[in-house]
Design a protein around this motif. Sequence first.
Motif, PDB file in Angstrom:
ATOM      1  N   HIS A   1       0.785  -1.172   0.039  1.00 17.87           N
ATOM      2  CA  HIS A   1      -0.083   0.031   0.071  1.00 17.87           C
ATOM      3  C   HIS A   1       0.870   1.089   0.141  1.00 17.87           C
ATOM      4  O   HIS A   1       1.563   1.393   1.009  1.00 17.87           O
ATOM      5  CB  HIS A   1      -0.834  -0.023   1.205  1.00 17.87           C
ATOM      6  CG  HIS A   1      -1.805   1.056   1.167  1.00 17.87           C
ATOM      7  ND1 HIS A   1      -2.941   1.122   0.767  1.00 17.87           N
ATOM      8  CD2 HIS A   1      -1.462   2.166   1.983  1.00 17.87           C
ATOM      9  CE1 HIS A   1      -3.545   2.335   1.047  1.00 17.87           C
ATOM     10  NE2 HIS A   1      -2.778   3.017   1.732  1.00 17.87           N
ATOM     11  N   GLN A   2       0.886   2.004  -1.224  1.00 16.90           N
ATOM     12  CA  GLN A   2       1.745   3.019  -1.183  1.00 16.90           C
ATOM     13  C   GLN A   2       0.929   4.314  -1.261  1.00 16.90           C
ATOM     14  O   GLN A   2       0.182   4.553  -2.254  1.00 16.90           O
ATOM     15  CB  GLN A   2       2.560   2.865  -2.366  1.00 16.90           C
ATOM     16  CG  GLN A   2       3.799   2.193  -2.275  1.00 16.90           C
ATOM     17  CD  GLN A   2       4.875   2.641  -1.349  1.00 16.90           C
ATOM     18  OE1 GLN A   2       4.886   3.774  -0.597  1.00 16.90           O
ATOM     19  NE2 GLN A   2       5.797   1.820  -0.955  1.00 16.90           N
ATOM     20  N   PRO A   3       0.789   5.208  -0.356  1.00 20.38           N
ATOM     21  CA  PRO A   3       0.097   6.524  -0.281  1.00 20.38           C
ATOM     22  C   PRO A   3       0.619   7.344  -1.317  1.00 20.38           C
ATOM     23  O   PRO A   3       2.094   7.299  -1.766  1.00 20.38           O
ATOM     24  CB  PRO A   3       0.311   6.932   1.089  1.00 20.38           C
ATOM     25  CG  PRO A   3       1.567   6.092   1.706  1.00 20.38           C
ATOM     26  CD  PRO A   3       1.801   5.108   1.000  1.00 20.38           C
ATOM     27  N   PHE A   4      -0.249   8.275  -1.784  1.00 24.89           N
ATOM     28  CA  PHE A   4       0.361   9.266  -2.797  1.00 24.89           C
ATOM     29  C   PHE A   4       0.912  10.483  -1.973  1.00 24.89           C
ATOM     30  O   PHE A   4       0.158  11.058  -1.096  1.00 24.89           O
ATOM     31  CB  PHE A   4      -0.988   9.778  -3.597  1.00 24.89           C
ATOM     32  CG  PHE A   4      -0.517  10.352  -4.676  1.00 24.89           C
ATOM     33  CD1 PHE A   4       0.282   9.771  -5.975  1.00 24.89           C
ATOM     34  CD2 PHE A   4      -0.838  11.806  -4.894  1.00 24.89           C
ATOM     35  CE1 PHE A   4       0.694  10.511  -6.864  1.00 24.89           C
ATOM     36  CE2 PHE A   4      -0.438  12.596  -5.856  1.00 24.89           C
ATOM     37  CZ  PHE A   4       0.036  11.990  -6.806  1.00 24.89           C
TER      38      PHE A   4
ATOM     39  N   LEU B   1      -6.805  12.728   8.864  1.00 26.31           N
ATOM     40  CA  LEU B   1      -8.234  13.112   8.379  1.00 26.31           C
ATOM     41  C   LEU B   1      -8.943  11.870   7.608  1.00 26.31           C
ATOM     42  O   LEU B   1      -8.385  11.266   6.866  1.00 26.31           O
ATOM     43  CB  LEU B   1      -8.065  14.460   7.560  1.00 26.31           C
ATOM     44  CG  LEU B   1      -7.611  15.627   8.179  1.00 26.31           C
ATOM     45  CD1 LEU B   1      -6.188  15.756   7.546  1.00 26.31           C
ATOM     46  CD2 LEU B   1      -8.435  16.734   8.150  1.00 26.31           C
ATOM     47  N   LYS B   2     -10.030  11.781   8.072  1.00 26.54           N
ATOM     48  CA  LYS B   2     -10.834  10.631   7.468  1.00 26.54           C
ATOM     49  C   LYS B   2     -12.252  11.454   6.719  1.00 26.54           C
ATOM     50  O   LYS B   2     -12.898  12.198   7.391  1.00 26.54           O
ATOM     51  CB  LYS B   2     -11.429   9.747   8.510  1.00 26.54           C
ATOM     52  CG  LYS B   2     -12.032   8.542   7.824  1.00 26.54           C
ATOM     53  CD  LYS B   2     -12.255   7.424   8.828  1.00 26.54           C
ATOM     54  CE  LYS B   2     -12.046   6.104   7.941  1.00 26.54           C
ATOM     55  NZ  LYS B   2     -11.032   5.329   8.758  1.00 26.54           N
TER      56      LYS B   2
ATOM     57  N   PRO C   1      -2.426   5.793   5.193  1.00 27.79           N
ATOM     58  CA  PRO C   1      -3.443   6.870   4.732  1.00 27.79           C
ATOM     59  C   PRO C   1      -3.239   6.431   2.898  1.00 27.79           C
ATOM     60  O   PRO C   1      -2.379   5.887   2.488  1.00 27.79           O
ATOM     61  CB  PRO C   1      -2.698   8.050   4.993  1.00 27.79           C
ATOM     62  CG  PRO C   1      -1.293   7.864   4.969  1.00 27.79           C
ATOM     63  CD  PRO C   1      -1.242   6.453   5.497  1.00 27.79           C
ATOM     64  N   ASP C   2      -4.281   7.046   2.477  1.00 27.26           N
ATOM     65  CA  ASP C   2      -4.271   7.252   0.829  1.00 27.26           C
ATOM     66  C   ASP C   2      -3.408   8.241   0.349  1.00 27.26           C
ATOM     67  O   ASP C   2      -2.757   8.086  -0.602  1.00 27.26           O
ATOM     68  CB  ASP C   2      -5.724   7.312   0.358  1.00 27.26           C
ATOM     69  CG  ASP C   2      -6.515   6.214   1.002  1.00 27.26           C
ATOM     70  OD1 ASP C   2      -6.149   4.845   0.926  1.00 27.26           O
ATOM     71  OD2 ASP C   2      -7.751   6.280   1.141  1.00 27.26           O
TER      72      ASP C   2
ATOM     73  N   SER D   1      -6.670  10.787   4.723  1.00 31.03           N
ATOM     74  CA  SER D   1      -5.331  11.688   4.428  1.00 31.03           C
ATOM     75  C   SER D   1      -4.737  11.783   5.553  1.00 31.03           C
ATOM     76  O   SER D   1      -5.193  11.804   6.730  1.00 31.03           O
ATOM     77  CB  SER D   1      -5.892  12.919   3.740  1.00 31.03           C
ATOM     78  OG  SER D   1      -6.729  12.855   2.742  1.00 31.03           O
ATOM     79  N   CYS D   2      -3.484  12.316   5.339  1.00 29.12           N
ATOM     80  CA  CYS D   2      -2.667  12.566   6.412  1.00 29.12           C
ATOM     81  C   CYS D   2      -1.762  13.684   6.393  1.00 29.12           C
ATOM     82  O   CYS D   2      -1.509  14.078   5.189  1.00 29.12           O
ATOM     83  CB  CYS D   2      -1.609  11.497   6.785  1.00 29.12           C
ATOM     84  SG  CYS D   2      -0.558  11.685   8.221  1.00 29.12           S
TER      85      CYS D   2
END
Lengths: 283, 464
Positions: free
Chosen positions: B216-219, B256-257, B313-314, B246-247
């Motif tokens: 899982h690699q966040p952007f 943040l969700k 996070p995404d 998001s972070c």
Amino acid sequence: MLDDGSSIFSIIALMVLAIFQMVTLLSKGRVASPPSFRTLVVFFLAMALSEWISFSLALWLLALLSFRALREYLSLVDIRLEDRWGILASYLSIPCMFYLIHIEWYGFFIIAIPVYAFLLVPFFVALGGRSQGIVFSVGVLDFGLFFFVFCVGHIAYLLFYSARITLLMIVAITCAGWIHKALKSRPLRLKFLLQLAVVFPLCTGLASWTAIPMGHSAILGVLIPFSVCLGRFTLKELEEDLGIRADRLQPGRGRTIEGLKSYLYTAPIVFHYLRWFLKWGDL
Amino acid sequence: MDALRTALHLFFIRPLLHLLFGVNVVGRENLVGLDRFILAANHNSHLDIFLLYSALPPCRIARTHPVAAIDYFSKPPWLFKAVQFLLQPVWIDREENGIAGIKEIQRRIDDGRSIIIFPEGTRGAAGELEEFRGGVGLIASRNPDVPVVPVYLEGPERAFPKVAPFPLPLWNHITIGPPQRLRGKSRDISARLHAHLEALAEEERAYRQRRMPEPHQPFVVAVIGIDGSGKSTLSRRLAGCFEGDSCFIGDRLELLKDGEPCAAQPLIANEVRKWVGRQAKSAKNLAHYKIPKLAELLLRDRLLSDVYRWYRPDRVFMDGSPLLNMTGWAILYHEDAFNEEVCARAMDILTGNHVRGKRDPIFKQFPELLTLRKLNLTHLHLPDAVIFLDVDPAICVERVTSRGEAVQAHENIEKLTKLGKAYDLVCDVVEKNRPVLRLTGEKSIEQLSQEAVAFIGSAKDETD
């Protein structure tokens, strides 16, 4: 080696299987043969061969079974391109292993896979020269070797000692496996008890024929259902990860492994129990 | 001759393939009853052609011919003879144009024979369907009454891939699709055939075991700019603009969700970083500022790994990027020595992408890099997208003083102008392999964030 005279039971079993196959063919799909059918044919054929013709023929027949199982397993798992030398080495371990049974060298047979193959296979995988994912590759190959070469090799070694005991073991495991399969959604305890109810009388009743002392026969009658439950429980999870599902079995997609499922755990346990307590060979 | 050929296929090659490799044919009934056909299959391995022959009905074997490149099989002569005898292929000379080959294929089809063709032209990458060449479409469009049978081969790319020196016994699955009678332009026919094969491939891929889920690699989006340019305000705002997790990594760490802040497990690296950051802020002059700031940046990068690991996070929005900030500050300290090339090299070393020898002149120029490498601290993250806020330093200084906090040593117009130029240079370098958005400070924060959101959307599509 331990049997006095050849018995015709394996031939009778083969005939029963042949009749069953005829029924399957004539019924045009209404009666389907179970996935363990082919494996069972191989086992009984091996027993008949070793009793009536020659043990080495039976041995190489089982080697072929081991090869097919390993090939199917390796086709199902995710392998890297760099693992090819490691895979070649695992395939080559099959003839080595069965040759050791052929020359009756127990001491080397028992350490060939856990010592030498497990040391050499990582070396050959490392020859591929890519470190990413190597731990999983080595794990995958070692697991396959252990189950599909080492455990199947134990069946062959048991056959070398006594075809009768092998026959008893195969029949008992098959019955236990079928019960396990029939009671799919029942609790494990019920499965175990029902298997015990079938296997225990079978083992104790045939004690005089197989020449195992009564006490040990009784213990075997408990040990076999126990290890079948253990093995089928474990391999069910493994098969799920490999993508083998009973409703979509195809040649090359789990048919051999599904058939061998019950035997893999039980064969080494029974073999080592008997070898230790009946004092076959020098330990 | 035909009888001998059929016998060789049936009693030698077929059992050998079954015994050694294992062959599973699905959809054999699709070939029954066709008196001639064009077989289109994917091509990954030398085994392919023999596998296809082992799926044919026995009466068809002698009357089916593959299309093969003559330059590949012409040497050695025994190979050419063997191939010629076993398969009787239609030879295509790749040096010349394909007219002669097409004519020969047409002649054989008119003769009532079948053709095996690999529309990819050559053995492609393992497990992937390449673009089709035009030949199959051309032949099919000329013979609308000859059905085209799509066949997908799964397994040969593992049993005997292109780069492998030897084949391995592994199962092969041949899926024969329903015969297609295709009409229309040759290009349309190619496209439809490609779609058919792709559908068969999808079905086969469902059987594959996958070893590990994709990591899982966040952007990661970094907003850089000089102090007081509003980068932390913008990045905090952006973190609230997206759905999913998001972070925001700035002075504070926020998770943040769907745009709403939510509780997150505290991270030790963050606490340490905060303390180091306070030390840096209270520095009297630039020389005292250097070491704590460096430590703060390194810790911030470490924090990024921790965030990956614990929050998953995404998207991650960073107020400044450790790598880019560090490069920018290096330019500030060694203004004279920097140009684009040196900057690119320094970033290569800092991300650990490029291993250079100790004697590389860049280490003489910047001994700090060597120290960092010795400490094994050169694994900084390069953000996936960069937003550069280019604001006039005078406005920034004004903003900083109006905050009412103690003014840091470098926060004067002269230093900030230099720093802005340094970031500009860094962006030039980053632009070569990552998307960069340059924003000027005149716009309102709403406009800025709108532009940034659109940019992030397009950048993410590009990376995917």
